[in-house]
Enzyme design. Structure first.
Site, PDB file in Angstrom:
ATOM      1  N   HIS A 103      -0.408   7.585   9.363  1.00  0.00           N
ATOM      2  CA  HIS A 103       0.528   6.513   9.686  1.00  0.00           C
ATOM      3  C   HIS A 103       1.703   7.165  10.421  1.00  0.00           C
ATOM      4  O   HIS A 103       1.990   8.345  10.221  1.00  0.00           O
ATOM      5  CB  HIS A 103       0.969   5.783   8.416  1.00  0.00           C
ATOM      6  CG  HIS A 103      -0.126   4.930   7.846  1.00  0.00           C
ATOM      7  ND1 HIS A 103      -0.142   3.568   7.954  1.00  0.00           N
ATOM      8  CD2 HIS A 103      -1.269   5.268   7.202  1.00  0.00           C
ATOM      9  CE1 HIS A 103      -1.239   3.082   7.384  1.00  0.00           C
ATOM     10  NE2 HIS A 103      -1.945   4.102   6.918  1.00  0.00           N
ATOM     11  N   ARG A 129      -8.653  -4.059  10.368  1.00  0.00           N
ATOM     12  CA  ARG A 129      -8.529  -4.040   8.901  1.00  0.00           C
ATOM     13  C   ARG A 129      -7.128  -3.552   8.501  1.00  0.00           C
ATOM     14  O   ARG A 129      -6.260  -4.340   8.137  1.00  0.00           O
ATOM     15  CB  ARG A 129      -9.634  -3.152   8.298  1.00  0.00           C
ATOM     16  CG  ARG A 129      -9.837  -3.365   6.807  1.00  0.00           C
ATOM     17  CD  ARG A 129      -8.908  -2.568   5.928  1.00  0.00           C
ATOM     18  NE  ARG A 129      -8.960  -1.137   6.180  1.00  0.00           N
ATOM     19  CZ  ARG A 129      -8.098  -0.276   5.662  1.00  0.00           C
ATOM     20  NH1 ARG A 129      -7.114  -0.685   4.881  1.00  0.00           N
ATOM     21  NH2 ARG A 129      -8.185   1.014   5.939  1.00  0.00           N
ATOM     22  N   ASP A 130      -6.897  -2.270   8.632  1.00  0.00           N
ATOM     23  CA  ASP A 130      -5.594  -1.726   8.228  1.00  0.00           C
ATOM     24  C   ASP A 130      -4.465  -2.383   9.030  1.00  0.00           C
ATOM     25  O   ASP A 130      -3.379  -2.640   8.510  1.00  0.00           O
ATOM     26  CB  ASP A 130      -5.591  -0.211   8.447  1.00  0.00           C
ATOM     27  CG  ASP A 130      -4.432   0.473   7.760  1.00  0.00           C
ATOM     28  OD1 ASP A 130      -4.628   0.974   6.643  1.00  0.00           O
ATOM     29  OD2 ASP A 130      -3.341   0.528   8.345  1.00  0.00           O
ATOM     30  N   CYS A 172       0.845  -0.550   4.948  1.00  0.00           N
ATOM     31  CA  CYS A 172       0.093  -0.711   3.709  1.00  0.00           C
ATOM     32  C   CYS A 172       0.923  -1.573   2.767  1.00  0.00           C
ATOM     33  O   CYS A 172       2.108  -1.310   2.571  1.00  0.00           O
ATOM     34  CB  CYS A 172      -0.197   0.649   3.079  1.00  0.00           C
ATOM     35  SG  CYS A 172      -1.025   0.502   1.487  1.00  0.00           S
ATOM     36  N   ASN A 218      -1.063   2.792  11.389  1.00  0.00           N
ATOM     37  CA  ASN A 218      -1.657   4.052  11.811  1.00  0.00           C
ATOM     38  C   ASN A 218      -1.157   4.376  13.212  1.00  0.00           C
ATOM     39  O   ASN A 218      -0.758   3.486  13.962  1.00  0.00           O
ATOM     40  CB  ASN A 218      -3.186   3.937  11.839  1.00  0.00           C
ATOM     41  CG  ASN A 218      -3.799   4.230  10.497  1.00  0.00           C
ATOM     42  OD1 ASN A 218      -3.653   3.467   9.563  1.00  0.00           O
ATOM     43  ND2 ASN A 218      -4.474   5.348  10.397  1.00  0.00           N
TER      44      ASN A 218
END
Ligand SMILES: CC(C)(COP(=O)([O-])OP(=O)([O-])OC[C@H]1O[C@@H](n2cnc3c(N)ncnc32)[C@H](O)[C@@H]1OP(=O)([O-])[O-])[C@@H](O)C(=O)NCCC(=O)NCCSC(=O)C[C@@](C)(O)CC(=O)[O-]
Length: 455
Positions: free
Chosen positions: A327, A67-68, A358, A367
């Site tokens: 992050h 996802r991220d 992001c 991350n």
């Protein structure tokens, strides 16, 4: 009106080492792994079996690469099939909390637009007792299986066809809590519209005889007004007051709800964040029914001192918020995590190969890489239930498949050693086959020494 910021691609696209790329594309259960399994040298992490500091305490990893990690990738959409294989590889490596997608606007975050397509293709949630990599065989799941269960069942046979019990690399499972084997596929849900889309999907799937697609949603809120406007496109208070109906509905349907608070250290638009603002927002989410809060350093500007300050504020509030998402923009994520571990940090959000960023935090990297986190935790004597070698394979496969740089230094180092060993073994075989065994052994020794000394 906040416009969507133009963000440059975070990752350059180098040409990966062809040999590494070729190996990365091979299936983990195929020849390369088999050869490595036969090799006494497979366990680069063997020296990690120390027990100090962490004393074997279990630290949970929440894996966010699907996802991220992917949401910020520019260019063509990552095929759903690649995402599915990513999740399978993560499961195979022992990860059990895997964030798999978002129910946000597909036109705003195109890489997440196929989340409804992806969920039904994943290995079905088995709930309790999924075997850990080294654990005993689990009893059959009592939950209904999905229509795709016959081709992809992880309760009875692991997704990649690997018999965990035959692996020579045994983690110390005696120290893992029972829930460490439970699989969760959290999905990000920003609002009621997103949640309704998830429920509609589940209903359609159930009507076809499918089982639960997920048992967890994650809601996200910023600690700062400016980031709320950029990320959620609405004022912070409006977002907060819109969430109780979503959370209540999710809880009433038996889903658990995780809360994210972004920009807990600094905000890309308004600068340093006051710890009491973080605590206030996190407390509201907990009061609404979130089972835990992940404190997100969205900009990656956190360092041990700023995290310690925030930690003290959360502790003073009397609420347990010992879960973080760092992050690694300024390379201090691991230092910060190491500072927090003795203070009770119990869950870390991380991303395979350090993938991510992001869209609303310009320049922020992904991350902290999961490989680096697992290596560090094991080195310090904590347990994760994760097989580092398989994780490294997965990270190299992912970076190679996407054509991006693997941001995990641990991943790159371990993979380079494995490639060198593989090369050495091939040289040795060739030398033996040609009847020059002695010379071959000397050649092999040279390759290994060069590699280990060079790192
Ligand atoms: C939040 C929204 C959805 C609001 O979107 P919006 O446009 O402000 O919503 P709206 O209420 O004004 O509605 C406008 C239209 O959008 C539709 N709509 C409304 N909601 C949805 C939805 N869920 N899914 C699909 N469509 C939706 C809605 O139905 C309507 O359609 P119309 O009626 O005009 O045809 C939008 O701004 C958005 O998608 N933003 C992207 C947010 C995002 O994904 N950010 C990145 C993840 S957060 C993060 O990475 C940080 C974190 C969590 O990792 C922690 C950390 O590390 O810091």
């Amino acid at each position: 009106m906040v416009t969507r910021p133009q963000v440059q691609a975070v990752y350059p696209s180098p040409s990966p080492d062809p040999e590494i790329a070729a190996n990365a594309h091979s299936h983990p259960s195929q020849s390369f792994s088999d050869k490595v399994l036969q090799s006494e040298e497979r366990l680069i992490s063997r020296e990690l079996k120390v027990k100090h500091g962490g004393q074997g305490r279990f630290v949970r990893i929440v894996e966010v690469s699907a996802r991220d990690g992917l949401q910020n990738l520019h260019g063509p959409a990552v095929p759903t099939e690649v995402k599915r294989e990513l999740v399978e590889r993560l499961l195979d490596a022992g990860l059990r909390n895997i964030e798999v997608g978002s129910f946000v606007r597909g036109d705003w975050v195109p890489q997440m637009a196929d989340t409804p397509k992806l969920l039904p293709t994943l290995p079905p949630l088995t709930g309790q007792n999924l075997p850990l990599p080294q654990g005993p065989p689990s009893p059959p799941s009592s939950r209904p299986e999905s229509p795709s269960a016959s081709s992809s069942t992880i309760s009875s046979s692991p997704p990649l066809g690997v018999d965990f019990n035959t692996l020579r690399h045994k983690l110390d499972t005696t120290l893992l809590p029972p829930q460490a084997g439970e699989v969760h596929y959290p999905v990000l849900v920003p609002n009621m519209r997103g949640f309704d889309n998830l429920i509609k999907l589940q209903q359609e799937w159930s009507a076809k005889g499918g089982g639960p697609l997920t048992d967890e949603i994650a809601v996200f809120v910023s600690a700062t007004e400016a980031f709320s406007q950029a990320n959620n496109h609405a004022p912070l208070e409006k977002i907060l007051s819109s969430l109780p109906p979503v959370i209540n509905k999710a809880l009433s349907l038996g889903l658990r709800v995780r809360g994210y608070v972004s920009c807990v250290i600094t905000c890309p638009y308004s600068g340093p964040t006051e710890p009491q603002d973080v605590v206030a927002v996190a407390q509201r989410l907990l009061d609404m029914g979130c089972y835990e809060i992940s404190l997100g350093d969205t900009t990656g500007e956190g360092d041990p001192a700023s995290w310690a300050r925030l930690w003290a504020a959360t502790r003073d509030s009397g609420v347990d918020m010992s879960r973080v998402a760092c992050h690694d923009t300024f390379s201090l994520a691991l230092s910060s995590l190491c500072t927090l571990l003795p203070e009770g940090l119990c869950s870390i959000d991380s991303s395979l190969a350090g993938l991510g960023g992001c869209p609303y935090s310009p320049g922020a990297t992904g991350n902290v890489p999961t490989e680096d986190v697992v290596y560090t935790l094991h080195k310090l004597g904590y347990e994760t239930g994760v097989d580092l070698d398989k994780l490294v394979e997965a990270g190299n496969w992912l970076a190679s498949t996407l054509g991006v740089r693997n941001e995990s230094r641990v991943g790159r180092a371990i993979w380079a050693r494995r490639v060198a060993r593989e090369r050495a073994a091939q040289q040795q075989q060739r030398a033996q086959a040609s009847g020059a065994g002695v010379a071959g052994k000397e050649g092999t020794k040279g390759v290994l020494e060069d590699t280990e000394d060079g790192m």
